[in-house]
Design an enzyme around this catalytic site. Structure first.
Site, PDB file in Angstrom:
ATOM      1  N   ASP A 276      56.523  25.257  35.215  1.00 27.64           N
ATOM      2  CA  ASP A 276      57.822  25.219  34.684  1.00 27.64           C
ATOM      3  C   ASP A 276      58.123  26.370  33.603  1.00 27.64           C
ATOM      4  OD1 ASP A 276      60.190  24.354  33.457  1.00 27.64           O
ATOM      5  OD2 ASP A 276      59.371  22.283  32.756  1.00 27.64           O
TER       6      ASP A 276
HETATM    7  C1  BGC Z   1      62.976  23.031  32.913  1.00 25.72           C
HETATM    8  C2  BGC Z   1      62.754  22.783  34.243  1.00 25.72           C
HETATM    9  C3  BGC Z   1      63.916  23.853  34.818  1.00 25.72           C
HETATM   10  C4  BGC Z   1      63.596  25.268  34.115  1.00 25.72           C
HETATM   11  C5  BGC Z   1      64.437  26.331  34.587  1.00 25.72           C
HETATM   12  C6  BGC Z   1      62.864  24.153  32.096  1.00 25.72           C
HETATM   13  O1  BGC Z   1      63.151  24.237  31.153  1.00 25.72           O
HETATM   14  O2  BGC Z   1      61.879  21.953  32.114  1.00 25.72           O
HETATM   15  O3  BGC Z   1      63.113  21.509  34.850  1.00 25.72           O
HETATM   16  O4  BGC Z   1      63.797  23.818  36.281  1.00 25.72           O
HETATM   17  O5  BGC Z   1      63.505  25.143  32.932  1.00 25.72           O
HETATM   18  O6  BGC Z   1      65.871  26.054  34.368  1.00 25.72           O
END
Ligand code: BGC
Length: 743
Positions: A276
């Site tokens: 993530d």
């Molecule tokens: C989120 C993800 C997301 C990523 C990119 C993160 O903060 O938890 O679900 O895909 O950001 O935007």
């Protein structure tokens, strides 16, 4: 409200720019390479490429570019990924968030279809619809120049106040896994890599970057991990995104139990594990544990990984395994052979599909004296509150799909870095106008609901009052309570006191409590119904469409009945100081994702997630899991069970009402007491379409897998010998048919 958990994603929301285009040109493949041979498997093709790669090229496939949040806006909307390697004909991976549609296009004037949110779609219990949902997202990703989706959220809802409840698929592993798996299968059918996220136990947002989820292995395997396992079996997802939080003391993105033992060994996952955003915390440890790619930057998997390979701390074999996983996934899902081509999305097609899905997602919860559908005898309707004159709400955060033309309801002015990035946005789909179009003979008024006296007066002077109430939900910000705002509860009370024919339309991403439930005649849960939500809702309210949706999540009576009555918050002073953070601060990652002392979240409810909790604790609920009304009625009869490796459950469902309708018939099993399980679990369901008076026999296979428990001592799944009670009916609390089968 804890906002530090906010991801850096939202800096991207603010600063989308042309970087992606500069870094990720579409890669025509004029040259023929040994790996261009389509008769070879993705694994063989990946191995041929790897033989030709330099160390730097290999490393470049294992991390993001890091800096794009701070560059000017890009047409691609701030997608991340890996760069192309033209020398070898390797295309770029271009990723975009896409939970309920492709995100963040507004800066570039791009359109993407906002579908009903994910929990809404789960309420359809319709795997075919889920597939189409994913396929639409896949098509629009390609149209907008992307070849990888970041969607597929399948964290089980242990904490319904979690800010991403709207983005997940509810509280049952079979339903959630089946729906998410089919969404990803749909995405991948369009030659776009799909992902499942956030692996694992990212079940609340408060303190998500520092929390340590404590849970025993059996509970983990049978609940949260089971949903991922089922979704993976169905989809063969190319990517798993590991979560921000720790699980049993190790960060999820460097947790070898989760990534290697469970995911890669037991689940036979062949794709790559992606962190993530900002969820990587080490180089050697994360690499050994099974993390394959760091996003969105290169802090650990850039130079430090190269050095670790050169020093032998990370072996060539381990490096090659990471690269192999990335490349074989690109081959498997068509990135080499079906390059994306920018084109205008099919807007009208998107609208049509979004509406159809919303119609299947809306759940009718209460319908006293058949107040719905609105009959032709209704001459006047007072529509009140919820900005129902202009729009329907959406869920926020990285999944935010931008409203075409901007939000009809302006967001409140930002007061800090986070509120500038995560802002309520509304879709331009007006319930008032849609209702007027469907009921042209009725006099329909709108009152904002800000003033209780005029709202009550409008309700009193109309045949029927419809109050719209909403709860905005967003990533990084948990709800403090399932209660609607006190103002909205007061509004509903005032309107209901003025008109007994009051219908409440809820637009929420989580369950809501309803202190006024006995005073209103009707309740409809519309969720965040997407770009054609109002049109779908008008069809349901007027009866042009008979509702079929059923809850994928329990509506408890109050917060006090939840496993954790108080939302678990990080202790004061345990989070970094971000008060001076600004959007273009290059120190942002270090501040947001600095290693934090863990705070503990003990998932002591263990196996008892959702309805299993209320069942086991004998807590009455407001509306149970699996519940939803129709404008017709159904009767169940004739249950018979045929034993076998896969047991067969047969029964008859009859439409006993006057209208055509579709019943979601649900099958649950109660395991022998020695299994030590909650009272029952969902083991199957079927959507049965029936004309008035029609009966159909339904036969459902229930494989042994659905009945096993995870035994920690032997690290395996076991079928406990004994009597299994199979229960069939229209909701988890209305199961008129029961029979026993022994194993
Ligand atoms: C989120 C993800 C997301 C990523 C990119 C993160 O903060 O938890 O679900 O895909 O950001 O935007």
């Amino acid at each position: 409200m804890n906002r530090i958990a906010c991801s850096i994603t939202f800096a991207a929301t603010l600063l989308a720019g042309p970087w992606a285009v500069a870094q990720f040109p579409g890669m025509p493949q004029p040259k023929h390479y040994p790996w261009s041979d389509l008769s070879l498997s993705p694994d063989q093709r990946a191995d041929l490429v790897i033989k030709e790669m330099t160390l730097d090229e290999k490393i470049s496939l294992l991390h993001g570019q890091g800096a794009h949040f701070f560059t000017p806006p890009v047409p691609n909307g701030g997608g991340d990924g890996t760069p192309a390697i033209p020398r070898l004909g390797i295309p770029a991976i271009q990723m975009a968030d896409s939970s309920y549609g492709v995100t963040r296009g507004a800066a570039a004037g791009r359109y993407a279809t906002a579908l009903p949110n994910n929990l809404a779609a789960a309420s359809s219990w319709d795997p075919d619809m889920a597939f189409q949902y994913g396929a639409l997202i896949g098509r629009e990703l390609r149209d907008l120049g992307y070849n990888m989706s970041q969607g597929g959220g399948v964290n089980l809802t242990r904490e319904p106040r979690g800010g991403r409840t709207f983005e997940y698929q509810g509280e049952d592993p079979l339903l959630a896994g089946t729906m998410a798996g089919n969404v990803v299968r749909g995405v991948q059918s369009e030659h776009v890599i799909g992902d499942l996220k956030h692996f694992a136990l990212n079940d609340q947002e408060s303190g998500r970057n520092s929390l340590n989820a404590n849970i025993d292995k059996r509970a983990m395997r049978e609940t949260d991990l089971r949903a991922f396992e089922i979704a993976l079996q169905i989809s063969d997802a190319g990517v798993i995104m590991c979560a921000y939080n720790r699980v049993n003391s190790e960060f999820a993105c460097e947790n070898s139990f989760l990534l290697t033992d469970v995911l890669k060994r037991d689940f036979h996952f062949k794709g790559f594990v992606l962190s993530d955003w900002g969820g990587t915390h080490s180089t050697v440890k994360a690499s050994h544990a099974g993390l394959d790619m760091e996003q969105p930057h290169n802090i650990f998997f850039g130079e430090p990984l190269k050095k670790a390979v050169e020093s032998g701390e990370v072996s060539q074999d381990e490096l090659n395994e990471h690269v192999h996983r990335v490349l074989r996934t690109m081959f498997a899902y068509g990135l080499f052979d079906s390059p994306v081509k920018d084109q205008v999305p099919d807007v009208e097609g998107g609208y049509r599909i979004a509406q159809e899905f919303a119609e299947k997602s809306i759940v009718l919860l209460k319908n006293q004296h058949s107040v719905l559908p609105l009959s032709t005898n209704v001459h006047s309707i007072a529509v009140i509150g919820g900005h129902a004159d202009v729009a329907v709400p959406t869920g926020g955060g990285s999944g935010q799909v931008d409203p075409p033309g901007g939000s009809p309801v302006p967001p409140p002015p930002p007061h800090d870095f986070f509120s500038a990035g995560i802002r309520p946005a509304w879709m331009p789909s007006s319930p008032l106008s849609s209702l007027k179009a469907k009921a042209p003979a009725a006099k329909i008024s709108f009152t904002s609901g800000e003033d209780l006296v005029s709202a009550a007066a409008a309700a009193k002077s109309a045949d029927v009052a419809i109050v719209f109430a909403y709860q905005w939900e967003a990533e990084a910000i948990d709800l403090q309570t399932l209660d609607l705002s006190p103002d909205q509860n007061k509004l509903i009370e005032a309107v209901a006191a003025a008109n007994p024919k009051t219908i409440v339309v809820l637009e929420t991403g989580s369950p809501a409590t309803m202190p006024w439930i006995d005073k209103v005649a009707g309740v409809v849960e519309a969720w965040y119904p997407g770009i054609r939500g109002a049109e779908a809702l008008a069809n349901i309210l007027t009866g042009a469409v008979n509702p079929t949706g059923k809850l994928a999540i329990t509506f408890p009576r109050s917060d006090a009945d939840l496993p954790h009555p108080e939302l678990i918050q990080p202790p004061a002073g345990s989070l970094p100081d971000f008060s001076h953070l600004v959007a273009d601060d290059s120190n942002i990652f270090n501040v947001l994702f600095q290693p934090l002392p863990a705070f503990q979240v003990n998932y002591t409810e263990g196996l008892k997630v959702g309805y299993k909790w209320y069942d086991a604790e004998r807590k009455p609920v407001l509306f149970p899991f699996g519940f939803g009304l129709s404008y017709t009625t159904f009767a169940y009869s004739g249950l018979s069970l045929t034993p076998g490796e896969t047991a067969s459950v047969s029964f008859t469902v009859k439409n006993t009402g006057q209208r055509k309708g579709t019943e979601i018939a649900e099958v649950y099993a109660s395991l022998p007491e020695t299994a030590g399980e909650p009272p029952k679990r969902l083991v199957g369901w079927s959507r049965v379409e029936l004309a008035p008076g029609e009966s159909k026999e339904v036969s459902l296979p229930v494989s042994r897998d659905r009945l096993t428990i995870y035994e920690e001592a032997s690290d395996s799944w076991k079928l406990i010998p004994g009597k299994y009670v199979i229960r069939v009916g229209g909701s988890s609390e209305d199961l008129p048919l029961q029979a026993t089968i022994s194993f």
